[in-house]
Design a protein around this motif. Structure first.
Motif, PDB file in Angstrom:
ATOM      1  N   GLU A  94       0.822  -1.218   0.000  1.00  0.00           N
ATOM      2  CA  GLU A  94       0.000   0.000   0.000  1.00  0.00           C
ATOM      3  C   GLU A  94       0.853   1.264   0.000  1.00  0.00           C
ATOM      4  N   GLY A  95       2.179   1.112  -0.053  1.00  0.00           N
ATOM      5  CA  GLY A  95       3.059   2.269  -0.149  1.00  0.00           C
ATOM      6  C   GLY A  95       3.628   2.772   1.157  1.00  0.00           C
ATOM      7  N   HIS A  96       3.467   1.984   2.243  1.00  0.00           N
ATOM      8  CA  HIS A  96       4.006   2.374   3.545  1.00  0.00           C
ATOM      9  C   HIS A  96       5.326   1.653   3.811  1.00  0.00           C
ATOM     10  N   ARG A  97       6.321   2.375   4.273  1.00  0.00           N
ATOM     11  CA  ARG A  97       7.507   1.698   4.788  1.00  0.00           C
ATOM     12  C   ARG A  97       7.130   1.090   6.130  1.00  0.00           C
ATOM     13  N   ALA A  98       7.195  -0.231   6.236  1.00  0.00           N
ATOM     14  CA  ALA A  98       6.733  -0.936   7.425  1.00  0.00           C
ATOM     15  C   ALA A  98       7.900  -1.659   8.096  1.00  0.00           C
ATOM     16  N   VAL A  99       8.115  -1.375   9.380  1.00  0.00           N
ATOM     17  CA  VAL A  99       9.210  -1.975  10.137  1.00  0.00           C
ATOM     18  C   VAL A  99       8.645  -2.556  11.426  1.00  0.00           C
ATOM     19  N   ALA A 100       9.001  -3.796  11.718  1.00  0.00           N
ATOM     20  CA  ALA A 100       8.625  -4.446  12.969  1.00  0.00           C
ATOM     21  C   ALA A 100       9.887  -4.785  13.740  1.00  0.00           C
ATOM     22  N   VAL A 101       9.931  -4.443  15.016  1.00  0.00           N
ATOM     23  CA  VAL A 101      11.131  -4.683  15.818  1.00  0.00           C
ATOM     24  C   VAL A 101      10.871  -5.784  16.840  1.00  0.00           C
ATOM     25  N   ASP A 102      11.964  -6.461  17.218  1.00  0.00           N
ATOM     26  CA  ASP A 102      11.951  -7.367  18.363  1.00  0.00           C
ATOM     27  C   ASP A 102      12.356  -6.544  19.581  1.00  0.00           C
ATOM     28  N   LEU A 103      11.465  -6.368  20.531  1.00  0.00           N
ATOM     29  CA  LEU A 103      11.796  -5.621  21.734  1.00  0.00           C
ATOM     30  C   LEU A 103      12.869  -6.363  22.531  1.00  0.00           C
ATOM     31  N   PRO A 104      13.628  -5.673  23.364  1.00  0.00           N
ATOM     32  CA  PRO A 104      14.738  -6.303  24.092  1.00  0.00           C
ATOM     33  C   PRO A 104      14.307  -7.557  24.848  1.00  0.00           C
ATOM     34  N   GLY A 105      15.050  -8.640  24.608  1.00  0.00           N
ATOM     35  CA  GLY A 105      14.756  -9.912  25.262  1.00  0.00           C
ATOM     36  C   GLY A 105      13.769 -10.781  24.512  1.00  0.00           C
ATOM     37  N   TYR A 106      13.334 -10.346  23.340  1.00  0.00           N
ATOM     38  CA  TYR A 106      12.372 -11.102  22.539  1.00  0.00           C
ATOM     39  C   TYR A 106      12.937 -11.329  21.141  1.00  0.00           C
ATOM     40  N   GLY A 107      12.528 -12.433  20.528  1.00  0.00           N
ATOM     41  CA  GLY A 107      12.981 -12.724  19.177  1.00  0.00           C
ATOM     42  C   GLY A 107      14.492 -12.760  19.092  1.00  0.00           C
ATOM     43  N   ASP A 108      15.060 -11.991  18.182  1.00  0.00           N
ATOM     44  CA  ASP A 108      16.508 -11.955  17.990  1.00  0.00           C
ATOM     45  C   ASP A 108      17.182 -10.800  18.707  1.00  0.00           C
ATOM     46  N   SER A 109      16.454 -10.077  19.562  1.00  0.00           N
ATOM     47  CA  SER A 109      17.055  -8.968  20.311  1.00  0.00           C
ATOM     48  C   SER A 109      17.524  -9.459  21.684  1.00  0.00           C
ATOM     49  N   PRO A 110      18.759  -9.136  22.063  1.00  0.00           N
ATOM     50  CA  PRO A 110      19.255  -9.568  23.380  1.00  0.00           C
ATOM     51  C   PRO A 110      18.551  -8.812  24.497  1.00  0.00           C
ATOM     52  N   PRO A 111      18.571  -9.351  25.703  1.00  0.00           N
ATOM     53  CA  PRO A 111      17.963  -8.653  26.848  1.00  0.00           C
ATOM     54  C   PRO A 111      18.680  -7.335  27.124  1.00  0.00           C
ATOM     55  N   ALA A 112      17.985  -6.440  27.809  1.00  0.00           N
ATOM     56  CA  ALA A 112      18.567  -5.149  28.178  1.00  0.00           C
ATOM     57  C   ALA A 112      18.349  -4.908  29.658  1.00  0.00           C
ATOM     58  N   GLY A 113      19.402  -4.447  30.341  1.00  0.00           N
ATOM     59  CA  GLY A 113      19.279  -4.211  31.773  1.00  0.00           C
ATOM     60  C   GLY A 113      19.140  -2.752  32.148  1.00  0.00           C
ATOM     61  N   MET A 114      19.091  -1.846  31.148  1.00  0.00           N
ATOM     62  CA  MET A 114      19.114  -0.421  31.437  1.00  0.00           C
ATOM     63  C   MET A 114      17.820   0.276  31.028  1.00  0.00           C
ATOM     64  N   LEU A 115      16.709  -0.446  30.996  1.00  0.00           N
ATOM     65  CA  LEU A 115      15.442   0.137  30.575  1.00  0.00           C
ATOM     66  C   LEU A 115      14.400   0.005  31.679  1.00  0.00           C
ATOM     67  N   ALA A 116      14.799   0.361  32.884  1.00  0.00           N
ATOM     68  CA  ALA A 116      13.943   0.126  34.037  1.00  0.00           C
ATOM     69  C   ALA A 116      12.871   1.190  34.218  1.00  0.00           C
ATOM     70  N   THR A 117      13.123   2.410  33.722  1.00  0.00           N
ATOM     71  CA  THR A 117      12.184   3.506  33.964  1.00  0.00           C
ATOM     72  C   THR A 117      11.453   3.903  32.685  1.00  0.00           C
ATOM     73  N   GLN A 118      10.387   4.665  32.871  1.00  0.00           N
ATOM     74  CA  GLN A 118       9.639   5.177  31.718  1.00  0.00           C
ATOM     75  C   GLN A 118      10.523   6.062  30.852  1.00  0.00           C
ATOM     76  N   ARG A 119      11.364   6.861  31.484  1.00  0.00           N
ATOM     77  CA  ARG A 119      12.256   7.738  30.721  1.00  0.00           C
ATOM     78  C   ARG A 119      13.242   6.923  29.898  1.00  0.00           C
ATOM     79  N   ASP A 120      13.758   5.834  30.480  1.00  0.00           N
ATOM     80  CA  ASP A 120      14.689   4.959  29.741  1.00  0.00           C
ATOM     81  C   ASP A 120      14.021   4.374  28.503  1.00  0.00           C
ATOM     82  N   ARG A 121      12.784   3.900  28.677  1.00  0.00           N
ATOM     83  CA  ARG A 121      12.102   3.256  27.559  1.00  0.00           C
ATOM     84  C   ARG A 121      11.699   4.267  26.489  1.00  0.00           C
ATOM     85  N   ALA A 122      11.351   5.488  26.901  1.00  0.00           N
ATOM     86  CA  ALA A 122      11.053   6.534  25.919  1.00  0.00           C
ATOM     87  C   ALA A 122      12.295   6.881  25.117  1.00  0.00           C
ATOM     88  N   ALA A 123      13.451   6.964  25.787  1.00  0.00           N
ATOM     89  CA  ALA A 123      14.709   7.260  25.096  1.00  0.00           C
ATOM     90  C   ALA A 123      15.097   6.117  24.160  1.00  0.00           C
TER      91      ALA A 123
END
Length: 243
Positions: A94-123
């Motif tokens: 339909e003409g949209h650039r479509a990207v799907a990500v694996d969030l940290p710790g899911y799929g092929d993305s490694p876990p992340a230990g530095m995303l504990a707060t809302q500000r961290d996840r927004a960044a």
């Protein structure tokens, strides 16, 4: 039979055979025009943490002028869900650039230990959008991914062309006043059999000033899995209104 007719028939037969031989080649060079023809490639957003993603390329004959779409996923799913469901290919067709990500710790993305707060996840979400080169994308966020999408929406809503929450978690962590300050158009989606999280999320998300609600009939929490055609129809309709 006149003497020249057999020769004429032979020439016509040769022309027909030649055309039949040329048709497959013409089909091979004709532009692809369907979701099944969209190419999905994989990649990695480098950084800490690194993030794996899948992207469907927009066919060359379409102008990439429609909103980009960034798809997150629920706890039981990955970026591969959107590929298997046909969502990535459909959006690209339909003409949209479509990207799907694996969030940290899911799929092929490694876990992340530095995303504990809302500000961290927004960044984190801001970095993903920037490094992928997404231009004011529409953010699709089911279930668990609300932990990432909601902080980003409330902190950087102006960077989004639209927001599609699908019974996200974490909606009660914000006040009605915070939601009312967001001017991003929103399509609130949930299944009518999701009596828990779907309706709970709606109680908070209905404070978004530019929202509309679509309830998918006979669908549960992962309503896009239960009723993919209805989900795709609602999503494309919302995207069409943003153009």
């Amino acid at each position: 039979m006149p003497r020249g007719r057999p020769a004429l028939l032979a020439v016509v037969a040769l022309l027909i055979c030649g055309l039949l031989l040329l048709l497959p080649a013409a089909r091979r060079h004709a532009p692809a025009r369907g979701p099944a023809n969209a190419t999905v490639r994989a990649g990695v957003v480098l950084g800490d943490p690194a993030v794996a993603y899948r992207e469907a390329a927009v066919p060359r004959f379409l102008a990439p002028s429609r909103p980009d779409v960034l798809l997150l996923h629920g706890q039981a799913f990955t970026s591969g869900t959107w590929q298997a469901l046909g969502t990535l290919a459909l959006l690209a067709a339909e003409g949209h650039r479509a990207v799907a990500v694996d969030l940290p710790g899911y799929g092929d993305s490694p876990p992340a230990g530095m995303l504990a707060t809302q500000r961290d996840r927004a960044a984190f979400m801001q970095r993903v959008v920037q490094q992928l080169g997404l231009r004011r994308p529409v953010l699709v966020s089911p279930s668990m991914s609300g932990r990432f999408s909601l902080p980003f929406l409330l902190a950087h809503g102006e960077q989004l062309a639209g927001f599609v929450p699908i019974a996200p978690v974490g909606t009660r962590e914000y006040t009605a006043v915070q939601y009312q300050q967001v001017q991003t158009p929103a399509l609130i989606l949930y299944g009518d059999r999701d009596a828990g999280l779907g309706k709970q999320a709606l109680q908070s998300l209905q404070h978004l000033p530019r929202h509309r609600v679509v309830v998918l009939p006979d669908a549960g929490h992962a309503c896009y899995m239960d009723k993919p055609e209805d989900f795709h129809r609602a999503l494309l309709g919302f995207l069409g209104q943003l153009q």
